[in-house]
Motif scaffolding. Structure first.
Motif, PDB file in Angstrom:
ATOM      1  N   LEU A 232       0.690  -1.708  -0.293  1.00 15.06           N
ATOM      2  CA  LEU A 232       0.237  -0.057  -0.881  1.00 15.06           C
ATOM      3  C   LEU A 232       0.912   1.088   0.121  1.00 15.06           C
ATOM      4  CD1 LEU A 232      -2.732  -0.833   2.123  1.00 15.06           C
ATOM      5  CD2 LEU A 232      -2.954  -0.983  -0.382  1.00 15.06           C
ATOM      6  N   GLU A 233       1.759   1.009   0.089  1.00 18.08           N
ATOM      7  CA  GLU A 233       3.008   2.103   0.677  1.00 18.08           C
ATOM      8  C   GLU A 233       3.091   3.042  -0.667  1.00 18.08           C
ATOM      9  OE1 GLU A 233       6.060   1.545   3.425  1.00 18.08           O
ATOM     10  OE2 GLU A 233       4.369   2.332   5.137  1.00 18.08           O
ATOM     11  N   GLN A 234       3.495   1.173  -1.812  1.00 20.57           N
ATOM     12  CA  GLN A 234       4.217   1.308  -2.646  1.00 20.57           C
ATOM     13  C   GLN A 234       3.398   2.556  -3.728  1.00 20.57           C
ATOM     14  OE1 GLN A 234       6.036  -1.609  -4.323  1.00 20.57           O
ATOM     15  NE2 GLN A 234       6.941  -2.026  -2.360  1.00 20.57           N
ATOM     16  N   LEU A 235       1.547   1.602  -3.440  1.00 15.82           N
ATOM     17  CA  LEU A 235       0.512   1.792  -4.613  1.00 15.82           C
ATOM     18  C   LEU A 235       0.104   3.650  -4.331  1.00 15.82           C
ATOM     19  CD1 LEU A 235      -1.821   1.756  -5.780  1.00 15.82           C
ATOM     20  CD2 LEU A 235      -2.849   1.330  -4.190  1.00 15.82           C
ATOM     21  N   ILE A 236       0.496   3.852  -2.776  1.00 16.06           N
ATOM     22  CA  ILE A 236       0.396   5.460  -2.154  1.00 16.06           C
ATOM     23  C   ILE A 236       1.131   6.613  -3.421  1.00 16.06           C
ATOM     24  CG2 ILE A 236       0.933   7.705  -0.547  1.00 16.06           C
ATOM     25  CD1 ILE A 236      -0.623   5.247   0.741  1.00 16.06           C
ATOM     26  N   LEU A 237       2.190   6.080  -3.365  1.00 16.97           N
ATOM     27  CA  LEU A 237       3.863   6.854  -4.143  1.00 16.97           C
ATOM     28  C   LEU A 237       2.972   7.076  -5.210  1.00 16.97           C
ATOM     29  CD1 LEU A 237       6.796   5.568  -2.856  1.00 16.97           C
ATOM     30  CD2 LEU A 237       5.429   7.935  -1.991  1.00 16.97           C
ATOM     31  N   LYS A 238       2.436   5.961  -6.150  1.00 16.05           N
ATOM     32  CA  LYS A 238       1.799   6.147  -7.359  1.00 16.05           C
ATOM     33  C   LYS A 238       0.690   6.346  -7.503  1.00 16.05           C
ATOM     34  CE  LYS A 238       3.950   1.760  -8.869  1.00 16.05           C
ATOM     35  NZ  LYS A 238       4.812   1.979  -9.878  1.00 16.05           N
ATOM     36  N   ILE A 239      -0.453   6.353  -6.534  1.00 16.72           N
ATOM     37  CA  ILE A 239      -1.621   7.734  -7.331  1.00 16.72           C
ATOM     38  C   ILE A 239      -1.335   8.871  -6.847  1.00 16.72           C
ATOM     39  CG2 ILE A 239      -3.731   7.706  -5.461  1.00 16.72           C
ATOM     40  CD1 ILE A 239      -4.539   4.884  -5.161  1.00 16.72           C
ATOM     41  N   ASP A 240      -0.378   9.421  -6.217  1.00 15.23           N
ATOM     42  CA  ASP A 240       0.265  10.888  -5.423  1.00 15.23           C
ATOM     43  C   ASP A 240       0.888  11.331  -6.798  1.00 15.23           C
ATOM     44  OD1 ASP A 240      -1.188  11.063  -3.015  1.00 15.23           O
ATOM     45  OD2 ASP A 240       1.171  10.459  -2.343  1.00 15.23           O
TER      46      ASP A 240
END
Length: 134
Positions: A96-104
Motif C-alpha cells: 500500500l505504501e508503494q501504491l500511495i506513491l504511484k497514486i500521488d
C-alpha cells in the motif's frame, strides 16, 4: 487484513470502502494476491490495481478509466520471531505504501468527483460471467 494495513497508514485514513452514497476523487480497486513458498520461506505479495474517475457522464465510458498497475513486494519469513499474521500485515502495508506513491504521482483531477453510482457499477463487474453449469 487489507483493512488493517490501510489503518497502518494514517496519512490515508480518509480511504474508505466504496458505497453508493460516497463521493470521492477516484475509485481504486485493489486485488491482493499472496503466495508463500515454504522451501525458501518467502512470502510474495502482489496488488493488481485499477483506478477510475468520472470524467464522462456515462459510467461505462472509457475516459473514466485512469490506470491499471501491478505492485509487488516479498519478504523472507522468520517464524521464530513472529506469526504469519504479522508478516501478511507487513507485506500488505509495504504494498500500500508503494501504491500511495504511484497514486500521488497520477495527479488525479479533483474537478471530476466520482459518485457512488460508479461504485455500484464496479461491484457488478466483479461478479463472474462464467456459467459453471454443464
Amino acid at each position: 487484513m487489507m483493512d488493517k494495513a490501510i489503518a497502518n497508514l494514517p496519512a490515508y485514513s480518509n480511504v474508505k470502502k466504496c458505497s453508493s452514497d460516497s463521493v470521492t476523487d477516484a475509485i481504486v480497486i485493489i486485488k491482493p494476491i499472496l503466495s508463500y513458498q515454504p522451501q525458501s520461506t518467502i512470502l510474495y505479495g502482489d496488488l493488481k490495481v485499477k483506478i477510475y474517475q468520472s470524467k464522462s457522464n456515462r459510467e461505462t465510458h472509457p475516459d473514466n478509466f485512469i490506470r491499471e498497475m501491478n505492485i509487488s513486494h516479498w519478504k523472507v519469513l522468520r517464524f521464530d520471531k513472529v506469526t504469519m499474521d504479522h508478516y501478511v500485515n507487513e507485506v500488505y502495508t509495504k504494498l500500500l505504501e508503494q501504491l500511495i506513491l504511484k497514486i500521488d504521482a497520477l495527479q488525479i483531477n479533483k474537478n471530476y468527483p466520482t459518485n457512488g453510482s460508479l461504485c455500484d457499477l464496479l461491484s457488478t463487474l466483479r461478479k463472474s460471467k462464467i456459467n459453471l453449469r454443464h
